[in-house]
Design a protein around this motif. Structure first.
Motif, short mmCIF file in Angstrom:
data_model
loop_
_atom_site.label_atom_id
_atom_site.label_comp_id
_atom_site.label_asym_id
_atom_site.label_seq_id
_atom_site.Cartn_x
_atom_site.Cartn_y
_atom_site.Cartn_z
N GLN A 270 0.81 -1.22 0.00
CA GLN A 270 0.00 0.00 0.00
C GLN A 270 0.85 1.27 0.00
N SER A 271 2.16 1.11 -0.05
CA SER A 271 3.07 2.24 0.04
C SER A 271 3.83 2.44 -1.27
N ARG A 272 4.28 3.67 -1.48
CA ARG A 272 5.24 3.93 -2.54
C ARG A 272 6.65 3.69 -2.00
N VAL A 273 7.58 3.48 -2.92
CA VAL A 273 8.91 3.01 -2.53
C VAL A 273 10.00 3.99 -2.96
N ALA B 139 11.10 0.33 -11.43
CA ALA B 139 9.82 0.15 -10.75
C ALA B 139 9.70 0.95 -9.47
N ALA B 140 10.79 1.58 -9.02
CA ALA B 140 10.73 2.41 -7.80
C ALA B 140 9.95 3.69 -8.08
N ASP B 141 9.37 4.25 -7.04
CA ASP B 141 8.63 5.52 -7.18
C ASP B 141 9.54 6.72 -7.00
N GLY B 142 10.71 6.50 -6.41
CA GLY B 142 11.67 7.57 -6.21
C GLY B 142 13.01 6.97 -5.84
N ILE B 143 14.05 7.77 -5.94
CA ILE B 143 15.39 7.36 -5.54
C ILE B 143 15.83 8.26 -4.40
N ALA B 144 16.35 7.65 -3.33
CA ALA B 144 16.83 8.40 -2.16
C ALA B 144 18.32 8.16 -2.00
N LEU B 145 19.05 9.24 -1.69
CA LEU B 145 20.51 9.17 -1.56
C LEU B 145 20.99 10.32 -0.70
N LEU B 146 22.29 10.48 -0.58
CA LEU B 146 22.84 11.51 0.30
C LEU B 146 23.49 12.67 -0.44
N ASP B 147 24.30 12.34 -1.43
CA ASP B 147 25.19 13.34 -2.03
C ASP B 147 24.57 14.01 -3.24
N LEU B 148 24.82 15.30 -3.35
CA LEU B 148 24.32 16.04 -4.50
C LEU B 148 24.88 15.49 -5.81
N ASP B 149 26.15 15.12 -5.81
CA ASP B 149 26.72 14.62 -7.06
C ASP B 149 26.04 13.33 -7.48
N TRP C 17 9.33 -6.08 8.59
CA TRP C 17 8.83 -6.66 9.83
C TRP C 17 7.82 -5.80 10.60
N HIS C 18 7.55 -4.58 10.16
CA HIS C 18 6.65 -3.71 10.92
C HIS C 18 5.64 -3.03 9.99
N PRO C 19 4.64 -3.78 9.51
CA PRO C 19 3.68 -3.21 8.55
C PRO C 19 2.93 -2.00 9.06
N ARG C 20 2.76 -1.88 10.37
CA ARG C 20 2.06 -0.71 10.93
C ARG C 20 2.81 0.58 10.62
N ALA C 21 4.10 0.48 10.35
CA ALA C 21 4.93 1.67 10.12
C ALA C 21 5.07 2.02 8.64
N HIS C 22 4.42 1.28 7.75
CA HIS C 22 4.68 1.50 6.32
C HIS C 22 4.26 2.88 5.82
N ARG C 23 3.11 3.34 6.18
CA ARG C 23 2.61 4.67 5.81
C ARG C 23 2.66 4.91 4.30
N ASN C 24 2.84 6.18 3.87
CA ASN C 24 2.75 6.51 2.44
C ASN C 24 3.96 6.05 1.63
N TRP C 25 5.14 6.16 2.23
CA TRP C 25 6.38 5.78 1.55
C TRP C 25 7.23 4.92 2.47
N VAL C 26 7.86 3.89 1.90
CA VAL C 26 8.89 3.14 2.62
C VAL C 26 10.24 3.44 1.97
N ARG C 27 11.32 3.20 2.73
CA ARG C 27 12.66 3.55 2.25
C ARG C 27 13.61 2.34 2.38
N PRO C 28 13.40 1.30 1.59
CA PRO C 28 14.30 0.14 1.68
C PRO C 28 15.69 0.46 1.15
N GLY C 29 16.69 0.00 1.89
CA GLY C 29 18.08 0.15 1.47
C GLY C 29 18.73 -1.20 1.35
N ILE C 30 19.24 -1.74 2.46
CA ILE C 30 20.02 -2.97 2.42
C ILE C 30 19.25 -4.14 1.82
N LEU C 31 17.94 -4.17 2.00
CA LEU C 31 17.19 -5.31 1.47
C LEU C 31 17.22 -5.33 -0.05
#
Length: 356
Positions: A27-30, A52-62, A196-210
């Motif tokens: 139910q969330s975007r990724v 297939a991701a809805d957005g890309i998240a990262l740290l550095d401007l470059d 492991w915590h579906p109650r916390a999924h909300r509008n967007w999730v932010r998977p990294g290591i998985l």
């Protein structure tokens, strides 16, 4: 001939793992998290797997600029936000979404007068005590952001301190209480909470290591029932054989002493390649498809393995240091670290091939 060590990056595994994240949080975007050059994999190498991701998240401007130049049209989130007014201009130019965790960042965005209002993720410190506005100050911070002409949409975010080890309820309660009645998307779930915590999924999730087939807890057993695939394989070959007699020692500091006569294989891989120097004797390794173990200390360029389980192995035998047969989390656990670090620590001198 170059040294036989090499790494393979598997974009299809990333694509598969992204689908697993989608199924876990249907139910969330990724946000696909690709910080640290996609956890050491190389953003360009795995980029085709992120469609297939809805957005890309990262740290550095470059890195943000790189994904835009690769052709990414969907949202890009800077997880630590901006550091100078000049960063705001680049965020404006490339249409980036910016995390905001302090008043100074709010002031920088306002002072820079971007041509278009910049969308932000307003971060709450709900208990991690790293970055973010305190819960009791969060509403006032949101009001200041909403009043700024330089800021567009405002999403609400936080980060869990122990989603991999236990309950997230204590942070969720703080977050929900402080954001009650405030409009905007919510994003809280890292890889552990996504799994492991579906109650916390909300509008967007932010998977990294998985996305890269690693365990958020650092324990391979914790994801044994999750159909993740390894996105990186580190492999090499045996380049030497030693017949060691009972009582003789192996390697620096003579830290391993043979209890009986044994054959030792010398593998072209060491800590200068990114293999953990502190890997204990007994760290799993695969030789010609057979699981065996390391013995003695890891050297800069070599490590040694017990060939008793694979008596037909010899010079040129294939060795998997981590990948599908040897879980990176098991190697990390045997070295007092986590799989994240091993992925990010792959040395530049190791040739990398993208598998097709």
């Amino acid at each position: 001939m170059p040294r036989p060590i090499k790494a393979y990056i598997h974009p299809d595994a990333v694509r598969h793992n992204l689908q697993v994240a989608r199924e876990k949080a249907s139910q969330s975007r990724v946000w696909a998290v690709v910080k640290a050059n996609a956890y050491g994999h190389g953003i360009e190498r795995i980029y085709p797997a992120l469609e297939a991701a809805d957005g890309i998240a990262l740290l550095d401007l470059d890195e943000a600029v790189r994904v835009r130049e690769l052709g990414w049209k969907k949202p890009v989130l800077l997880l630590e936000g901006i550091f100078t007014e000049g960063d705001v201009k680049l965020a404006d130019q490339y249409g980036l979404t910016v995390a905001v965790h302090c008043d100074e960042q709010l002031h920088q965005i306002t002072a820079a007068r971007p041509k278009q209002p910049i969308d932000i993720y307003l971060k709450m410190n709900s208990g991690m005590n790293r970055l973010g506005f305190a819960p009791e100050n969060y509403r006032a911070s949101w009001e200041r952001a909403a009043a700024s002409s330089g800021i567009g949409g405002i999403a609400l975010m936080s980060h869990f301190a122990s989603a991999d080890e236990g309950s997230v309820d204590w942070q969720l309660e703080r977050f929900d209480e402080a954001t009650c009645g405030i409009p905007g998307d919510r994003s809280l779930s890292n890889s552990a909470a996504t799994l492991w915590h579906p109650r916390a999924h909300r509008n967007w999730v932010r998977p990294g290591i998985l996305l890269y087939g690693g365990s958020p807890s650092g324990r391979a057993s914790d994801i044994a029932d999750v159909p993740l695939r390894a996105s990186m394989t580190l492999c090499s070959e045996i380049i030497g054989i030693q017949n060691v007699r009972a009582g003789e020692t192996v390697g620096y500091a003579r830290s391993y002493r043979a209890n009986a006569d044994m054959r030792i294989g010398v593998v072209a891989c060491g800590y200068a390649d990114g293999y953990p120097r502190h890997a204990f004797t007994g760290t799993p390794v695969c030789v010609d498809g057979v699981i065996t173990r390391t013995v003695g200390r890891v050297s800069m360029d070599m490590l040694t393995v017990d060939l008793a389980p694979c008596p037909s192995a010899g010079i040129g035998s294939e060795v998997e240091l981590w990948g599908e047969q040897i879980k990176i989390d098991d190697v990390a656990s045997s070295s007092g670290t986590i799989g994240y670090e091993l992925m990010c620590a792959l040395a530049r001198r190791v040739p990398v091939t993208v598998s097709q």
